[in-house]
Design a protein around this motif. Structure first.
Motif, PDB file in Angstrom:
ATOM      1  N   ASP A  79     -98.086  52.528  72.822  1.00 20.34           N
ATOM      2  CA  ASP A  79     -97.699  53.456  71.691  1.00 20.34           C
ATOM      3  C   ASP A  79     -96.679  54.321  71.885  1.00 20.34           C
ATOM      4  N   VAL A  80     -95.809  54.459  70.867  1.00 19.56           N
ATOM      5  CA  VAL A  80     -94.461  55.475  71.033  1.00 19.56           C
ATOM      6  C   VAL A  80     -94.498  56.448  69.895  1.00 19.56           C
ATOM      7  N   VAL A  81     -93.756  57.457  70.148  1.00 18.98           N
ATOM      8  CA  VAL A  81     -93.291  58.309  68.939  1.00 18.98           C
ATOM      9  C   VAL A  81     -91.935  58.481  69.441  1.00 18.98           C
ATOM     10  N   ALA A  82     -91.149  58.032  68.194  1.00 14.73           N
ATOM     11  CA  ALA A  82     -89.776  58.626  68.319  1.00 14.73           C
ATOM     12  C   ALA A  82     -89.300  59.538  67.206  1.00 14.73           C
ATOM     13  N   ALA A  83     -88.075  60.061  67.474  1.00 19.93           N
ATOM     14  CA  ALA A  83     -87.532  61.074  66.178  1.00 19.93           C
ATOM     15  C   ALA A  83     -86.053  60.883  66.295  1.00 19.93           C
ATOM     16  N   VAL A  84     -85.754  60.857  64.989  1.00 19.19           N
ATOM     17  CA  VAL A  84     -84.232  60.701  64.738  1.00 19.19           C
ATOM     18  C   VAL A  84     -83.909  61.832  63.518  1.00 19.19           C
ATOM     19  N   ALA A  85     -82.461  62.057  63.389  1.00 20.05           N
ATOM     20  CA  ALA A  85     -82.420  62.939  62.341  1.00 20.05           C
ATOM     21  C   ALA A  85     -82.672  62.548  60.978  1.00 20.05           C
ATOM     22  N   ILE A 107     -98.606  48.303  70.423  1.00 19.19           N
ATOM     23  CA  ILE A 107     -97.849  47.244  70.763  1.00 19.19           C
ATOM     24  C   ILE A 107     -98.080  46.520  71.776  1.00 19.19           C
ATOM     25  N   GLY A 108     -98.286  45.140  71.848  1.00 19.75           N
ATOM     26  CA  GLY A 108     -98.370  44.143  73.120  1.00 19.75           C
ATOM     27  C   GLY A 108     -97.788  43.048  73.005  1.00 19.75           C
ATOM     28  N   SER A 109     -98.347  42.069  73.823  1.00 16.23           N
ATOM     29  CA  SER A 109     -97.694  40.644  73.789  1.00 16.23           C
ATOM     30  C   SER A 109     -98.205  39.681  72.775  1.00 16.23           C
ATOM     31  N   GLU A 110     -98.759  40.141  71.610  1.00 14.32           N
ATOM     32  CA  GLU A 110     -99.204  39.036  70.774  1.00 14.32           C
ATOM     33  C   GLU A 110     -97.969  38.535  69.954  1.00 14.32           C
ATOM     34  N   ASP A 111     -98.367  37.189  69.704  1.00 11.82           N
ATOM     35  CA  ASP A 111     -97.520  36.431  68.901  1.00 11.82           C
ATOM     36  C   ASP A 111     -97.106  36.997  67.409  1.00 11.82           C
ATOM     37  N   PRO A 112     -95.892  37.468  67.080  1.00  8.65           N
ATOM     38  CA  PRO A 112     -95.848  38.048  65.893  1.00  8.65           C
ATOM     39  C   PRO A 112     -96.188  37.174  64.769  1.00  8.65           C
ATOM     40  N   ASP A 113     -96.677  35.860  64.772  1.00 11.29           N
ATOM     41  CA  ASP A 113     -97.066  34.980  63.658  1.00 11.29           C
ATOM     42  C   ASP A 113     -98.592  34.834  63.865  1.00 11.29           C
ATOM     43  N   SER A 114     -99.047  34.429  65.007  1.00 17.03           N
ATOM     44  CA  SER A 114    -100.343  33.911  65.083  1.00 17.03           C
ATOM     45  C   SER A 114    -101.331  35.026  65.536  1.00 17.03           C
ATOM     46  N   GLY A 115    -100.743  36.063  66.312  1.00 16.43           N
ATOM     47  CA  GLY A 115    -101.612  37.071  67.000  1.00 16.43           C
ATOM     48  C   GLY A 115    -102.091  36.663  68.161  1.00 16.43           C
ATOM     49  N   ASP A 116    -101.988  35.301  68.743  1.00 20.27           N
ATOM     50  CA  ASP A 116    -102.187  34.955  69.884  1.00 20.27           C
ATOM     51  C   ASP A 116    -101.599  35.689  71.275  1.00 20.27           C
ATOM     52  N   VAL A 117    -102.369  36.075  72.283  1.00 25.84           N
ATOM     53  CA  VAL A 117    -101.862  36.621  73.320  1.00 25.84           C
ATOM     54  C   VAL A 117    -100.938  35.915  74.116  1.00 25.84           C
ATOM     55  N   CYS A 159     -95.485  43.086  79.588  1.00 24.18           N
ATOM     56  CA  CYS A 159     -94.959  44.450  79.431  1.00 24.18           C
ATOM     57  C   CYS A 159     -93.584  44.149  78.716  1.00 24.18           C
ATOM     58  N   ARG A 160     -92.690  43.281  79.392  1.00 20.07           N
ATOM     59  CA  ARG A 160     -91.377  43.098  78.681  1.00 20.07           C
ATOM     60  C   ARG A 160     -91.295  42.678  77.383  1.00 20.07           C
ATOM     61  N   MET A 161     -92.220  41.856  76.853  1.00 20.98           N
ATOM     62  CA  MET A 161     -92.495  41.533  75.663  1.00 20.98           C
ATOM     63  C   MET A 161     -92.885  42.544  74.405  1.00 20.98           C
ATOM     64  N   ALA A 162     -93.910  43.673  75.133  1.00 20.64           N
ATOM     65  CA  ALA A 162     -94.145  44.789  74.378  1.00 20.64           C
ATOM     66  C   ALA A 162     -92.874  45.582  74.081  1.00 20.64           C
ATOM     67  N   TRP A 163     -92.344  45.876  75.223  1.00 20.04           N
ATOM     68  CA  TRP A 163     -91.403  46.856  75.076  1.00 20.04           C
ATOM     69  C   TRP A 163     -90.156  46.219  74.035  1.00 20.04           C
ATOM     70  N   GLY A 164     -89.909  44.885  74.328  1.00 20.23           N
ATOM     71  CA  GLY A 164     -89.062  44.126  73.558  1.00 20.23           C
ATOM     72  C   GLY A 164     -89.180  44.322  72.162  1.00 20.23           C
ATOM     73  N   LYS A 165     -90.498  44.325  71.527  1.00 16.29           N
ATOM     74  CA  LYS A 165     -90.989  44.504  70.244  1.00 16.29           C
ATOM     75  C   LYS A 165     -90.892  46.020  69.857  1.00 16.29           C
ATOM     76  N   VAL A 166     -91.001  47.042  70.769  1.00 21.75           N
ATOM     77  CA  VAL A 166     -90.814  48.220  70.470  1.00 21.75           C
ATOM     78  C   VAL A 166     -89.321  48.565  70.078  1.00 21.75           C
ATOM     79  N   LYS A 167     -88.563  47.902  70.891  1.00 16.38           N
ATOM     80  CA  LYS A 167     -87.146  48.122  70.511  1.00 16.38           C
ATOM     81  C   LYS A 167     -86.548  47.749  69.223  1.00 16.38           C
ATOM     82  N   LYS A 168     -87.309  46.413  68.700  1.00 10.28           N
ATOM     83  CA  LYS A 168     -87.015  45.732  67.457  1.00 10.28           C
ATOM     84  C   LYS A 168     -87.480  46.667  66.269  1.00 10.28           C
ATOM     85  N   ALA A 169     -88.715  47.200  66.699  1.00 12.81           N
ATOM     86  CA  ALA A 169     -89.474  48.102  65.369  1.00 12.81           C
ATOM     87  C   ALA A 169     -88.758  49.258  65.496  1.00 12.81           C
TER      88      ALA A 169
END
Length: 157
Positions: free
Chosen positions: A149-155, A58-68, A78-88
């Motif tokens: 990269d992240v690993v998360a766990a939920v019930a 997960i990085g700062s790539e544009d979700p549509d074009s893939g451009d950085v 960094c902020r953009m990548a973590w924002g994408k993690v949060k949404k995913a």
């Protein structure tokens, strides 16, 4: 002998009829060293039935074009990548607090403090997951300075 068979049959019937004890989902964060407190958790345990969510690259790539996006601006990447993690995570029924392991990839270790600032903004007062920091020569696309990269766990449902 007949009494013994009746007793065994009764025990067998009781064990089949008794519902199995439901195991409760529990996630706990631990720190053993003073230096790690406020920076990352050294360990997380997950007990009980869980659904694991794996997010990679997960990085700062544009979700549509893939451009950085945000070239030459580490903090915004960094902020953009973590924002994408949060949404995913939200799309999979999880939050940042459900992360059990994170790995950050930086192209320049001199951005370490900016990465810590970004993580503090991202997690606020929530638990910090165990975290590995890697300095790499290059990431997937030219101009990328940060990836996670992240690993998360939920019930389990």
């Amino acid at each position: 002998m007949a009494v013994r068979r009746v007793l065994l049959a009764g025990l067998l019937a009781a064990s089949i009829a008794a519902p199995a004890a439901a195991q409760e989902f529990k996630k706990e964060n631990f720190n053993y060293s003073e230096f790690a407190k406020g920076a990352f958790s050294e360990a997380v345990t997950v007990t009980g039935p869980a659904k694991f969510i794996y997010l990679a690259g997960i990085g700062s790539e544009d979700p549509d074009s893939g451009d950085v996006l945000h070239k030459d601006d580490f903090l915004e990447q960094c902020r953009m990548a973590w924002g994408k993690v949060k949404k995913a995570l939200e799309a999979n029924g999880a939050t940042l607090s459900d992360i059990v392991k994170a790995t950050s990839y930086l192209t320049d270790a001199r951005y370490r403090e900016e990465m810590r600032t970004c993580r503090k903004e991202t997690f606020g007062d929530g638990p910090l997951p165990p975290h590995t920091f890697l300095n790499v020569v290059q990431l997937a696309r030219p101009g990328m300075m940060f990836e996670v990269d992240v690993v998360a766990a939920v019930a389990a449902d």
